[in-house]
Design an enzyme around this catalytic site. Structure first.
Site, PDB file in Angstrom:
ATOM      1  CG  HIS A 152     -30.897  28.885  -0.799  1.00 32.43           C
ATOM      2  ND1 HIS A 152     -32.320  28.731  -0.038  1.00 32.43           N
ATOM      3  CD2 HIS A 152     -30.258  28.297  -0.222  1.00 32.43           C
ATOM      4  CE1 HIS A 152     -32.191  27.894   0.923  1.00 32.43           C
ATOM      5  NE2 HIS A 152     -30.428  27.725   1.239  1.00 32.43           N
ATOM      6  CD  GLU A 193     -34.108  33.025  -0.273  1.00 31.92           C
ATOM      7  OE1 GLU A 193     -33.760  31.408  -0.878  1.00 31.92           O
ATOM      8  OE2 GLU A 193     -34.301  31.975   0.682  1.00 31.92           O
ATOM      9  CG  ASP A 201     -34.753  28.639  -2.544  1.00 30.84           C
ATOM     10  OD1 ASP A 201     -34.053  28.353  -2.842  1.00 30.84           O
ATOM     11  OD2 ASP A 201     -35.500  29.851  -2.380  1.00 30.84           O
ATOM     12  CG  ASP A 253     -24.882  31.488   5.059  1.00 29.76           C
ATOM     13  OD1 ASP A 253     -24.413  31.207   6.011  1.00 29.76           O
ATOM     14  OD2 ASP A 253     -26.149  30.952   4.084  1.00 29.76           O
TER      15      ASP A 253
HETATM   16  C1  GLP Z   1     -29.521  26.805   4.516  1.00 33.73           C
HETATM   17  C2  GLP Z   1     -28.268  27.602   4.437  1.00 33.73           C
HETATM   18  C3  GLP Z   1     -27.422  27.102   3.235  1.00 33.73           C
HETATM   19  C4  GLP Z   1     -27.298  25.606   3.295  1.00 33.73           C
HETATM   20  C5  GLP Z   1     -28.931  25.427   2.635  1.00 33.73           C
HETATM   21  C6  GLP Z   1     -29.939  24.291   3.026  1.00 33.73           C
HETATM   22  O1  GLP Z   1     -30.826  27.714   4.508  1.00 33.73           O
HETATM   23  N1  GLP Z   1     -27.710  29.115   4.621  1.00 33.73           N
HETATM   24  O2  GLP Z   1     -25.970  27.387   3.727  1.00 33.73           O
HETATM   25  O3  GLP Z   1     -26.680  25.399   2.310  1.00 33.73           O
HETATM   26  O4  GLP Z   1     -30.140  25.984   3.525  1.00 33.73           O
HETATM   27  O5  GLP Z   1     -29.762  23.431   4.411  1.00 33.73           O
HETATM   28  P1  GLP Z   1     -30.156  22.402   4.994  1.00 33.73           P
HETATM   29  O6  GLP Z   1     -28.455  21.902   4.527  1.00 33.73           O
HETATM   30  O7  GLP Z   1     -30.302  22.160   6.151  1.00 33.73           O
HETATM   31  O8  GLP Z   1     -30.613  21.499   3.812  1.00 33.73           O
END
Ligand code: GLP
Length: 259
Positions: free
Chosen positions: A137, A142, A135, A66
């Site tokens: 995702h 989302e 959440d 992404d």
């Molecule tokens: C982000 C990314 C995801 C990631 C998730 C968790 O927003 N777009 O690819 O897996 O949210 O992030 P983190 O690993 O920093 O908790």
């Protein structure tokens, strides 16, 4: 799903690195890379193996999950920059082998379609690393994302913008829109490796792996995939109902069986 509860974050990083190392050593590979905090230990472990044991990524390609819309690749918070700083510039990917979405595009729909075509042209993703948002995702899909979605533009929830504010100078700087591989795109990868670390992820992990398949928890779409490995530390696993069974199963994993 193979759900594996490990004692700590280092054990998750080492096990995830084992999966990726086996893939890369098996021949030319296409890796799906996630950003965020969760895979950082895995990337550090792979960099270490590259330096100590000659683990080479020279024949691998990588696709990011992404990107933020409105950030040029050169912006320090763009996922292009993050993956280069945290991983790919520290190993030996060939020039041009690490692919991402162009967040500065004027035509997000065309960019999304181009990206799905380029993943397919590379032969599809062999192993896709995934983190999970609080959440539920994955990527930036989302809640209420179509379970069949392809790469496209999405609007971030307030919660995700708050969660990611730590990567920006000011919370208002977090873009509102993103481009993300869809849940259908992600499920095209041949092996999904979902990592969950820390108590803040415990509810999302429980909903994803033990809850119903439902768009309200996008990560639950992974239940529809035939080859998913879920690596959790004990804190992220703390709200699961069936941990005893997962540990029983892992303790009896046949020696010949791979991840
Ligand atoms: C982000 C990314 C995801 C990631 C998730 C968790 O927003 N777009 O690819 O897996 O949210 O992030 P983190 O690993 O920093 O908790």
């Amino acid at each position: 799903m193979e759900i594996i509860v490990l004692p700590d974050t280092d054990a998750v990083a080492r096990t995830a690195a084992d999966v990726l190392e086996e893939q890369v050593r098996s021949g030319p590979s296409v890796l799906g890379l996630a950003t965020g905090s969760t895979p950082l230990g895995t990337y550090r472990e792979l960099i270490d193996r590259h330096r100590r044991n000659g683990l080479s990524f020279a024949d691998a390609q990588a696709f990011l999950l992404d990107e933020y819309v409105g950030l040029a690749a050169s912006h320090p918070a763009s996922y292009h920059s993050v993956i280069r700083n945290e991983f790919t510039d520290s190993v030996d990917f060939a020039p041009g082998a690490v692919h991402g979405l162009d967040g500065s595009t004027k035509d997000p729909e065309a960019e999304a379609a181009r990206y799905d075509r380029s993943i397919a042209a590379a032969g599809g993703v062999d192993v896709q690393i995934l983190g999970i948002g609080t959440d539920g995702h994955v990527g930036f899909n989302e809640p209420m994302s179509s379970l069949a979605s392809r790469t496209r533009i999405k609007t971030l929830t307030r919660q995700t913008r708050q969660d990611n504010a730590r990567f920006f100078d000011h919370p208002d700087d977090v873009p509102e829109h993103v481009l993300t591989q869809g849940l259908g795109t992600i499920r095209d990868a041949r092996h999904l490796l979902l990592l969950g670390l820390g108590e803040a992820k415990a509810d999302a992990v429980a909903a994803a792996v033990e809850g119903p398949v439902a768009a309200v928890c996008p990560a639950s779409a992974l239940q529809l995939h035939p080859h998913v490995t879920v690596l959790l530390d004990t804190a992220a696993a703390s709200k699961l109902a069936h941990t005893e069974y997962y540990q029983y199963t892992f303790g009896r994993k046949p020696a010949w069986q791979r991840f």
